[in-house]
Design an enzyme around this catalytic site. Sequence first.
Site, short mmCIF file in Angstrom:
data_model
loop_
_atom_site.label_atom_id
_atom_site.label_comp_id
_atom_site.label_asym_id
_atom_site.label_seq_id
_atom_site.Cartn_x
_atom_site.Cartn_y
_atom_site.Cartn_z
N GLU A 1 0.87 -1.19 0.00
CA GLU A 1 0.00 0.00 0.00
C GLU A 1 0.91 1.23 0.00
OE1 GLU A 1 -3.37 1.17 0.05
OE2 GLU A 1 -2.07 2.97 0.00
N ASP B 1 -6.10 -4.16 -5.80
CA ASP B 1 -7.24 -3.48 -5.19
C ASP B 1 -6.92 -1.98 -5.18
OD1 ASP B 1 -8.72 -3.65 -1.82
OD2 ASP B 1 -9.31 -2.57 -3.65
N SER B 2 -6.95 -1.40 -6.36
CA SER B 2 -6.38 -0.05 -6.53
C SER B 2 -7.45 1.02 -6.62
CB SER B 2 -5.56 -0.03 -7.83
OG SER B 2 -6.46 -0.10 -8.93
N THR B 3 -6.99 2.23 -6.51
CA THR B 3 -7.83 3.38 -6.85
C THR B 3 -7.97 3.40 -8.37
OG1 THR B 3 -5.72 4.57 -6.70
CG2 THR B 3 -7.28 4.90 -4.89
N PRO C 1 -1.31 8.11 -8.04
CA PRO C 1 -0.45 6.94 -7.79
C PRO C 1 -1.02 5.67 -8.42
CG PRO C 1 -1.54 7.65 -5.77
CD PRO C 1 -1.80 8.70 -6.79
N1 SAM Z 1 -12.17 -0.34 -3.36
C1 SAM Z 1 -11.51 0.86 -3.82
C2 SAM Z 1 -11.82 1.14 -5.25
O1 SAM Z 1 -12.32 0.24 -5.94
O2 SAM Z 1 -11.54 2.27 -5.68
C3 SAM Z 1 -10.02 0.80 -3.61
C4 SAM Z 1 -9.64 0.43 -2.24
S1 SAM Z 1 -8.09 0.86 -1.62
C5 SAM Z 1 -8.51 2.20 -0.60
C6 SAM Z 1 -7.17 1.59 -2.95
C7 SAM Z 1 -5.75 1.82 -2.50
O3 SAM Z 1 -4.82 1.81 -3.59
C8 SAM Z 1 -5.52 3.17 -1.79
O4 SAM Z 1 -5.30 2.94 -0.43
C9 SAM Z 1 -4.30 3.77 -2.50
O5 SAM Z 1 -3.42 4.44 -1.62
C10 SAM Z 1 -3.67 2.53 -3.10
N2 SAM Z 1 -2.75 2.77 -4.21
C11 SAM Z 1 -2.92 3.61 -5.26
N3 SAM Z 1 -1.84 3.57 -6.08
C12 SAM Z 1 -0.98 2.67 -5.53
C13 SAM Z 1 0.31 2.18 -5.90
N4 SAM Z 1 0.92 2.61 -7.02
N5 SAM Z 1 0.90 1.24 -5.11
C14 SAM Z 1 0.28 0.80 -3.98
N6 SAM Z 1 -0.95 1.23 -3.56
C15 SAM Z 1 -1.55 2.16 -4.33
#
Ligand code: SAM
Length: 284
Positions: free
Chosen positions: A106, A155-157, A162
């Site tokens: 994360e 499980d990304s944004t 990022p």
């Molecule tokens: N369920 C949500 C959705 O479908 O949008 C996503 C859940 S989770 C909160 C998404 C996570 O991806 C975030 O905590 C974000 O910080 C993380 N994230 C984004 N880009 C990333 C990267 N390059 N490496 C690791 N984590 C990342």
Amino acid sequence: MELWYTENHTKNIRFSLKVKEQLYSQESEFQKVDVFDTYEFGRILTIDGLMMVTQKDEFIYHDMIVHVAMATNPNIKSALVIGGGDGGTVRELTRYSFIEKIDMVEIDKLVVEASKEHLEFTSKNLDDPRVNLYFEDGVKFVEGKKQEYDVIIVDSTDPVGPGEGLFSTEFYQNCYDALTKNGILINQKESPFYARDAKEMIRADQKIKKIFPLAMTYQYSIPTYPSGLWLFGFASKGLHPVKDLDADKWNQLEIKTKYYNTDIHVGAFALPTYVREMIENGTY
Ligand code: SAM
């Protein structure tokens, strides 16, 4: 005075939830992280104002991002979760006693901090002894990994900020290399309904199909995401999510779920014609 959380699903469509109180608000080098307590959906996590997780409907997302792969390959021992800072994906993985290692990468410590503080319902199993937390960029983390994981769950944004690198060809190729011979990649694949989401879905699908011998899409309905219809990608080096499903074997695990079951596992891959054509033709 009324307080409302609003997300623009498109420039002409807004989605709002009435808020009881704001519980958390911090800004990292990557993004703004907020937690609100709402009347209808309980506690919600947002990132840069975009809906991530709600107490009321997170079970749908976390059931479908985890159990489809776990029911397709009952021999998964090592898992990699990229993103997933709220902990819901890890929570569902820890329910399988035969999993030996869960690496979670994360990028933003604040998301885990906010979730541990205010979203106990998703973050409660992050301290499982099998979980290794890495606060790093998932794009870089997978570089150079060879045949290390049986499942990788992205499980990304959305593909902005990022999260953008998690939708790149290079990243998908590195995931392919990091997976074992029966490896499965599950990725958050946006949605077929609104133009912006559909174009991102098609772009991701076209890249994955060039790398994985099997690349499919499955659907689920989740009220708080734009249009309510959202997709996951299922890609593998050979395992087929429907043909290789041993429903009896998964049901004998007696894992109690609220959304997933082995019927919806099969049904989720039956896509509406407009979605099937979008994926086949690569056009919105
Ligand atoms: N369920 C949500 C959705 O479908 O949008 C996503 C859940 S989770 C909160 C998404 C996570 O991806 C975030 O905590 C974000 O910080 C993380 N994230 C984004 N880009 C990333 C990267 N390059 N490496 C690791 N984590 C990342």
